[in-house]
Design a protein around this motif. Structure first.
Motif, PDB file in Angstrom:
ATOM      1  N   LEU B  70      14.727  -3.312  12.542  1.00 43.37           N
ATOM      2  CA  LEU B  70      13.305  -3.070  12.739  1.00 43.37           C
ATOM      3  C   LEU B  70      12.577  -4.077  11.851  1.00 43.37           C
ATOM      4  CD1 LEU B  70      11.488  -1.092  14.326  1.00 43.37           C
ATOM      5  CD2 LEU B  70      11.286   0.251  12.240  1.00 43.37           C
ATOM      6  N   LEU B  71      11.901  -5.013  12.500  1.00 44.16           N
ATOM      7  CA  LEU B  71      11.250  -6.111  11.773  1.00 44.16           C
ATOM      8  C   LEU B  71       9.760  -5.800  11.681  1.00 44.16           C
ATOM      9  CD1 LEU B  71      11.721  -9.022  10.630  1.00 44.16           C
ATOM     10  CD2 LEU B  71      11.137  -9.851  12.898  1.00 44.16           C
ATOM     11  N   ILE B  72       9.278  -5.571  10.469  1.00 48.25           N
ATOM     12  CA  ILE B  72       7.919  -5.048  10.306  1.00 48.25           C
ATOM     13  C   ILE B  72       7.013  -6.084   9.657  1.00 48.25           C
ATOM     14  CG2 ILE B  72       6.544  -3.223   9.206  1.00 48.25           C
ATOM     15  CD1 ILE B  72       9.420  -1.678   9.311  1.00 48.25           C
ATOM     16  N   THR B  73       5.853  -6.276  10.251  1.00 50.13           N
ATOM     17  CA  THR B  73       4.869  -7.198   9.687  1.00 50.13           C
ATOM     18  C   THR B  73       3.625  -6.419   9.255  1.00 50.13           C
ATOM     19  OG1 THR B  73       3.876  -7.572  11.848  1.00 50.13           O
ATOM     20  CG2 THR B  73       5.568  -9.131  11.162  1.00 50.13           C
ATOM     21  N   GLY B  74       2.901  -6.983   8.311  1.00 56.98           N
ATOM     22  CA  GLY B  74       1.570  -6.467   7.986  1.00 56.98           C
ATOM     23  C   GLY B  74       1.514  -5.483   6.839  1.00 56.98           C
ATOM     24  N   ALA B  75       0.300  -5.365   6.276  1.00 56.74           N
ATOM     25  CA  ALA B  75       0.006  -4.305   5.318  1.00 56.74           C
ATOM     26  C   ALA B  75       0.116  -3.027   6.148  1.00 56.74           C
ATOM     27  CB  ALA B  75      -1.413  -4.474   4.814  1.00 56.74           C
ATOM     28  N   ILE B  76       0.717  -1.998   5.633  1.00 54.77           N
ATOM     29  CA  ILE B  76       0.951  -0.841   6.496  1.00 54.77           C
ATOM     30  C   ILE B  76      -0.339  -0.011   6.581  1.00 54.77           C
ATOM     31  CG2 ILE B  76       2.522   1.073   6.975  1.00 54.77           C
ATOM     32  CD1 ILE B  76       3.926  -1.662   6.645  1.00 54.77           C
ATOM     33  N   ALA B  99      11.333  -6.599   6.188  1.00 51.49           N
ATOM     34  CA  ALA B  99       9.909  -6.792   5.915  1.00 51.49           C
ATOM     35  C   ALA B  99       9.603  -8.268   6.113  1.00 51.49           C
ATOM     36  CB  ALA B  99       9.584  -6.361   4.494  1.00 51.49           C
ATOM     37  N   LEU B 100       8.782  -8.566   7.119  1.00 52.57           N
ATOM     38  CA  LEU B 100       8.460  -9.958   7.430  1.00 52.57           C
ATOM     39  C   LEU B 100       7.096 -10.311   6.855  1.00 52.57           C
ATOM     40  CD1 LEU B 100       9.023 -12.627   8.930  1.00 52.57           C
ATOM     41  CD2 LEU B 100       8.054 -11.600  10.970  1.00 52.57           C
ATOM     42  N   GLY B 101       7.082 -11.230   5.917  1.00 54.31           N
ATOM     43  CA  GLY B 101       5.817 -11.712   5.363  1.00 54.31           C
ATOM     44  C   GLY B 101       5.400 -10.972   4.108  1.00 54.31           C
ATOM     45  N   ASN B 102       4.523 -11.612   3.347  1.00 55.68           N
ATOM     46  CA  ASN B 102       4.093 -11.057   2.058  1.00 55.68           C
ATOM     47  C   ASN B 102       3.462  -9.675   2.190  1.00 55.68           C
ATOM     48  OD1 ASN B 102       5.031 -13.328   0.848  1.00 55.68           O
ATOM     49  ND2 ASN B 102       3.014 -14.202   0.374  1.00 55.68           N
ATOM     50  N   CYS B 103       2.635  -9.458   3.230  1.00 56.62           N
ATOM     51  CA  CYS B 103       1.953  -8.164   3.367  1.00 56.62           C
ATOM     52  C   CYS B 103       2.964  -7.025   3.462  1.00 56.62           C
ATOM     53  CB  CYS B 103       1.051  -8.148   4.596  1.00 56.62           C
ATOM     54  SG  CYS B 103      -0.392  -9.189   4.449  1.00 56.62           S
ATOM     55  N   ALA B 104       3.959  -7.197   4.348  1.00 53.36           N
ATOM     56  CA  ALA B 104       4.952  -6.140   4.531  1.00 53.36           C
ATOM     57  C   ALA B 104       5.754  -5.933   3.256  1.00 53.36           C
ATOM     58  CB  ALA B 104       5.868  -6.476   5.702  1.00 53.36           C
ATOM     59  N   MET B 105       5.858  -7.004   2.425  1.00 57.69           N
ATOM     60  CA  MET B 105       6.568  -6.874   1.161  1.00 57.69           C
ATOM     61  C   MET B 105       5.672  -6.309   0.068  1.00 57.69           C
ATOM     62  SD  MET B 105       8.838 -10.352   1.142  1.00 57.69           S
ATOM     63  CE  MET B 105       9.265 -10.124  -0.579  1.00 57.69           C
ATOM     64  N   GLY B 106       4.402  -6.062   0.429  1.00 59.14           N
ATOM     65  CA  GLY B 106       3.477  -5.462  -0.526  1.00 59.14           C
ATOM     66  C   GLY B 106       2.889  -6.464  -1.503  1.00 59.14           C
ATOM     67  N   LEU B 107       2.957  -7.763  -1.160  1.00 59.01           N
ATOM     68  CA  LEU B 107       2.449  -8.794  -2.060  1.00 59.01           C
ATOM     69  C   LEU B 107       1.046  -9.216  -1.637  1.00 59.01           C
ATOM     70  CD1 LEU B 107       5.649 -11.058  -2.088  1.00 59.01           C
ATOM     71  CD2 LEU B 107       4.975  -9.404  -3.834  1.00 59.01           C
ATOM     72  N   GLY B 108       0.113  -9.147  -2.574  1.00 54.27           N
ATOM     73  CA  GLY B 108      -1.237  -9.655  -2.322  1.00 54.27           C
ATOM     74  C   GLY B 108      -1.936  -8.998  -1.156  1.00 54.27           C
ATOM     75  N   VAL B 109      -1.686  -7.716  -0.953  1.00 55.72           N
ATOM     76  CA  VAL B 109      -2.288  -7.018   0.180  1.00 55.72           C
ATOM     77  C   VAL B 109      -3.797  -6.873  -0.027  1.00 55.72           C
ATOM     78  CG1 VAL B 109      -2.407  -4.801   1.368  1.00 55.72           C
ATOM     79  CG2 VAL B 109      -0.192  -5.773   0.761  1.00 55.72           C
ATOM     80  N   PRO B 119       2.895   0.687   0.168  1.00 58.07           N
ATOM     81  CA  PRO B 119       3.992  -0.236   0.447  1.00 58.07           C
ATOM     82  C   PRO B 119       5.011   0.328   1.445  1.00 58.07           C
ATOM     83  CG  PRO B 119       3.713   0.112  -1.921  1.00 58.07           C
ATOM     84  CD  PRO B 119       2.846   1.106  -1.220  1.00 58.07           C
ATOM     85  N   LEU B 120       5.569  -0.570   2.236  1.00 56.47           N
ATOM     86  CA  LEU B 120       6.591  -0.219   3.216  1.00 56.47           C
ATOM     87  C   LEU B 120       7.802   0.430   2.539  1.00 56.47           C
ATOM     88  CD1 LEU B 120       7.771  -0.452   6.097  1.00 56.47           C
ATOM     89  CD2 LEU B 120       8.496  -2.764   5.517  1.00 56.47           C
ATOM     90  N   GLU B 121       8.123  -0.067   1.319  1.00 57.22           N
ATOM     91  CA  GLU B 121       9.293   0.445   0.579  1.00 57.22           C
ATOM     92  C   GLU B 121       9.256   1.964   0.404  1.00 57.22           C
ATOM     93  OE1 GLU B 121      11.549  -1.624  -1.133  1.00 57.22           O
ATOM     94  OE2 GLU B 121      10.618  -3.604  -0.944  1.00 57.22           O
ATOM     95  N   GLN B 122       8.021   2.497   0.320  1.00 54.20           N
ATOM     96  CA  GLN B 122       7.915   3.940   0.116  1.00 54.20           C
ATOM     97  C   GLN B 122       8.112   4.734   1.400  1.00 54.20           C
ATOM     98  OE1 GLN B 122       4.249   4.723  -1.925  1.00 54.20           O
ATOM     99  NE2 GLN B 122       4.849   3.508  -3.709  1.00 54.20           N
ATOM    100  N   LEU B 123       8.038   4.035   2.545  1.00 55.82           N
ATOM    101  CA  LEU B 123       8.184   4.725   3.824  1.00 55.82           C
ATOM    102  C   LEU B 123       9.596   4.609   4.379  1.00 55.82           C
ATOM    103  CD1 LEU B 123       4.929   3.530   5.610  1.00 55.82           C
ATOM    104  CD2 LEU B 123       5.406   5.856   4.852  1.00 55.82           C
ATOM    105  N   LEU B 124      10.177   3.406   4.227  1.00 56.67           N
ATOM    106  CA  LEU B 124      11.482   3.149   4.826  1.00 56.67           C
ATOM    107  C   LEU B 124      12.339   2.333   3.857  1.00 56.67           C
ATOM    108  CD1 LEU B 124      10.353   2.026   8.425  1.00 56.67           C
ATOM    109  CD2 LEU B 124      11.443   4.185   7.835  1.00 56.67           C
TER     110      LEU B 124
END
Lengths: 533, 157
Positions: B70-76, B99-109, B119-124
């Motif tokens: 599951l390839l996820i992009t964007g600020a969630i 996590a594709l891209g800085n937003c999905a990685m929670g960077l500089g959202v 952050p995506l990390e807290q969901l999945l």
């Protein structure tokens, strides 16, 4: 190949697209452009009718004041500050109509007993203008959702940004023998942004389409309130990758108006190059996407490869494949060397030859043309009614292109190509883009030969509390409004071409086959991200 | 059409795509959970003939039921949490989350907390991280190929 069923639909572009104003050392003469007109709620509708009558083009309506999400804080429940502003463009001049919304209770009392549904006494009211200006429908719904402003006369008031579980609240009831609904999204089968479509169909025929977007609503405008102007720039850039230059440019122009600045010749040339490079890779992408919409793989692959070449060129020239970080307030950040611009012009020439050749293959391919002709028609009257912009509007016979009146950019006397056969179908939207590609490539060739160094903006006025920037993005006129004291942002509003055109997509889909929706949708190729913000 | 095919042939030759020696299979489902569309453009570009994602054995699949990743992009965004979790639950195990891209990685959202789910990390559980704003098509392919070759897809969640 094969029999020719369609003739070229677009006049050859003006190959001398500009007069070299900046070569003579004089950029377009600076002048203030935005006028804020305070009116009362009772003259709101009248003022709109007058603005439309005198040729103003609607460019957005937005609320200023405390928003709904601060409702838990009693201090914010007093909505005395809620104001609605409506933006009209008259050529390069902008007029902003502004009226304080009246407390709902007062309206209720005046109506002697007729209560407005759903009001708790804290709401604000302003008469709706959707009957005289249907293009403002989404804007009013947004102000209702985010700022709790009621617009009597806008019935039914369907949620736009608020997502309700109640299907009936946001869909049009379509009933009758054999009618049913097909729900698609928000996650789609391809690599596409998120959005939900609800088709009301009989068999395979679409009777009506209800859109539910704003899955990507990140509250960007709200995040900008109270932030410095430069943070606003970062926020606007994040609104949409594919329109990053257009959006940031509209924001920058608004900021420069607030600060009383005007770009010099080199800065306006730099920015014009950037926004045309954005148009180049987007138009190549969009023609390829339409080929994908009908399953014409050679066309898809050819234009995808051309888009890749354009983006590689952009990456070399601007340091980023989407030109992030190239637009700044009052300064330039794009100064390729002579050698780089020379190399870029050669590559652009090669892209031009290949794209012209590829386009001829698409245009004269009978099976392609049969699939795109008379599909997804947006007729002229509907395009006017919905306030459509950009290639979609031009394909429906509205000769509207912000580039012909953009004094802050370096377009000179550009005469954008006008479609001869604006049938408003997928074929016309495809042909408009192909013609615009030629203009863009000719413009880029001329502009890249200029001196781009020492770009700056100089002071011309004392500044203004409100600035409005309008830029022709690849999808049409994009408006950005900045209200600021010159250092921090009080209100930021971005109304992109995609936002303006989404209602037209739904309209153009009705009457078509459900499997043709991807094609119709791709022919508009709107962004979800910059609508949702 | 022959003109197009000839043109594609020569462009492909000039692109000099190297075919990988080892080729495995990986089916990817993409979900935009609040992206600016730049990551989508670059993910889409991996299919063009300069990169040719499929020659690495990687395909973008229409349904999460057929997906390994599951390839996820964007600020969630808050509005995308439910659809995102439904897509994850629809996947067969073992499954990976990228996590594709800085937003999905929670960077500089960027955005407002009231509209973002955090952050995506807290969901999945995130297995693959592909930084960049946006990551280039090369970087996307590189990350997917190396995670595939490292055998991450073998373990069950």
């Amino acid at each position: 190949m094969g029999l020719m069923t369609s003739r070229p639909r677009v006049t050859p572009p003006n190959m001398v697209p500009r007069t070299p104003a900046s070569e003579a050392g004089t950029a377009s003469s600076p002048r203030p452009s935005t006028t804020l007109v305070q009116i009362t709620a009772s003259s709101w509708r009248e003022a709109h009718a007058a603005a439309i009558h005198s040729g103003g083009r609607f460019a957005g309506l937005y609320a200023v004041g405390p928003d709904d999400t601060t409702g838990n804080n009693p201090a914010n429940r007093d909505r005395t500050g809620t104001t609605i502003r409506s933006v009209f463009a008259f050529g390069d001049q902008v007029k902003v109509l502004s009226a304080r919304a009246v407390p709902t209770q007062a309206v209720e009392m005046r109506r002697a007993g007729t209560s407005v549904a759903g009001t708790s006494g804290i709401g604000r009211t302003l008469p709706s203008i959707v009957d005289i200006l249907p293009a403002a429908a989404w804007d009013e719904r947004e102000a209702h959702d985010l700022y709790e402003v009621d617009f009597p006369g806008h019935v039914p008031m369907r949620p736009l940004i608020s997502h309700s579980d109640d299907l009936g609240s946001w869909t049009v009831p379509v009933v009758g023998a054999g009618t049913h609904q097909v729900a698609v999204g928000p996650i789609h089968a391809g690599v596409i942004e998120s959005g939900h479509f609800r088709f009301h169909v009989v068999g395979e025929r679409v009777l009506h389409l209800d859109l539910r977007l704003f899955y990507n609503h990140r509250g960007l405008e709200r995040a900008a309130v109270g932030a410095p102007l430069d943070t606003g720039l970062a926020i606007i850039q994040r609104a949409c990758g594919a329109c990053a230059v257009s959006n940031t440019l509209a924001f920058t122009q608004a900021c420069e108006e607030v600060l009383g600045l005007w770009p010099d010749a080199a800065l306006s040339t730099q920015r014009t190059i950037l926004v045309e490079l954005e148009r180049l890779y987007n138009h190549l992408n969009d023609i390829g996407a339409m080929c994908a919409g009908i399953g014409f793989a050679p066309g898809t692959m050819a234009f995808a490869a051309l888009k890749e070449r354009a983006q590689r060129l952009i990456g070399r020239l601007a340091g980023h494949r989407f030109m992030f970080g190239t637009v700044h307030i009052a300064k330039g950040a794009f100064s390729p060397t002579r050698g780089e611009t020379r190399e870029a012009r050669l590559e652009l020439l090669s892209i031009k030859e290949q794209s012209a050749r590829s386009w001829r293959e698409v245009l004269f391919n009978t099976s392609v043309q049969n699939r795109v002709t008379a599909v997804g028609i947006l007729d002229h009257a509907s395009a006017e009614r919905f306030g459509a912009v950009g290639p979609a509007a031009r394909a429906s016979g509205i000769p509207l292109d912000t580039r012909s009146h953009s004094p802050r950019l370096d377009y000179g006397e550009l005469q954008p190509p006008s479609p001869v056969d604006p049938t408003g179908d997928v074929a016309a939207r495809m042909a408009v883009r192909a013609a615009e590609l030629e203009t863009t490539l000719a413009l880029l060739d001329a502009l890249l030969a200029r001196d781009l160094h020492d770009a700056a903006a100089g002071a011309i006025t004392e500044g203004s509390p409100i600035g409005v920037g309008v830029v022709e993005s690849p999808r049409g006129a994009t408006t950005c409004i900045v209200e600021s004291d010159g250092t921090t942002i009080q209100r930021l509003h971005l109304r992109t071409a995609s936002y303006a055109n989404w209602p037209a997509v739904a309209h153009a889909t009705a009457g078509n086959l459900l499997p043709d929706f991807p094609l119709v949708n791709k022919s508009f190729e709107l962004c979800y991200a910059c609508s949702d913000r | 059409m022959f003109v197009l095919l000839r043109q594609l042939h020569s462009t492909r030759k000039s692109a000099r795509v190297t075919r990988p020696a080892r080729r495995l299979s990986l089916a990817v489902r993409h979900v935009d959970a609040g992206s600016c569309n730049a990551c989508e453009h670059e993910l889409g570009a991996t299919a063009n003939l300069f990169y040719d994602l499929s020659c690495h054995g990687i395909t973008i699949t229409a349904s999460p039921r057929h997906a390994d990743v599951l390839l996820i992009t964007g600020a969630i965004t808050r509005r995308m949490v439910t659809p995102l979790l439904s897509a994850y639950r629809a996947m067969p195990e073992p499954r990976l989350v990228a996590a594709l891209g800085n937003c999905a990685m929670g960077l500089g959202v960027l955005g407002d907390d009231r509209d973002l789910a955090g952050p995506l990390e807290q969901l999945l559980p995130v297995d693959i991280r592909i930084p960049g704003c946006p990551p280039t098509p090369d970087q996307i392919i590189q990350a997917l190929v190396s995670s595939n070759l490292a055998g991450q897809a073998i373990t069950s969640a």
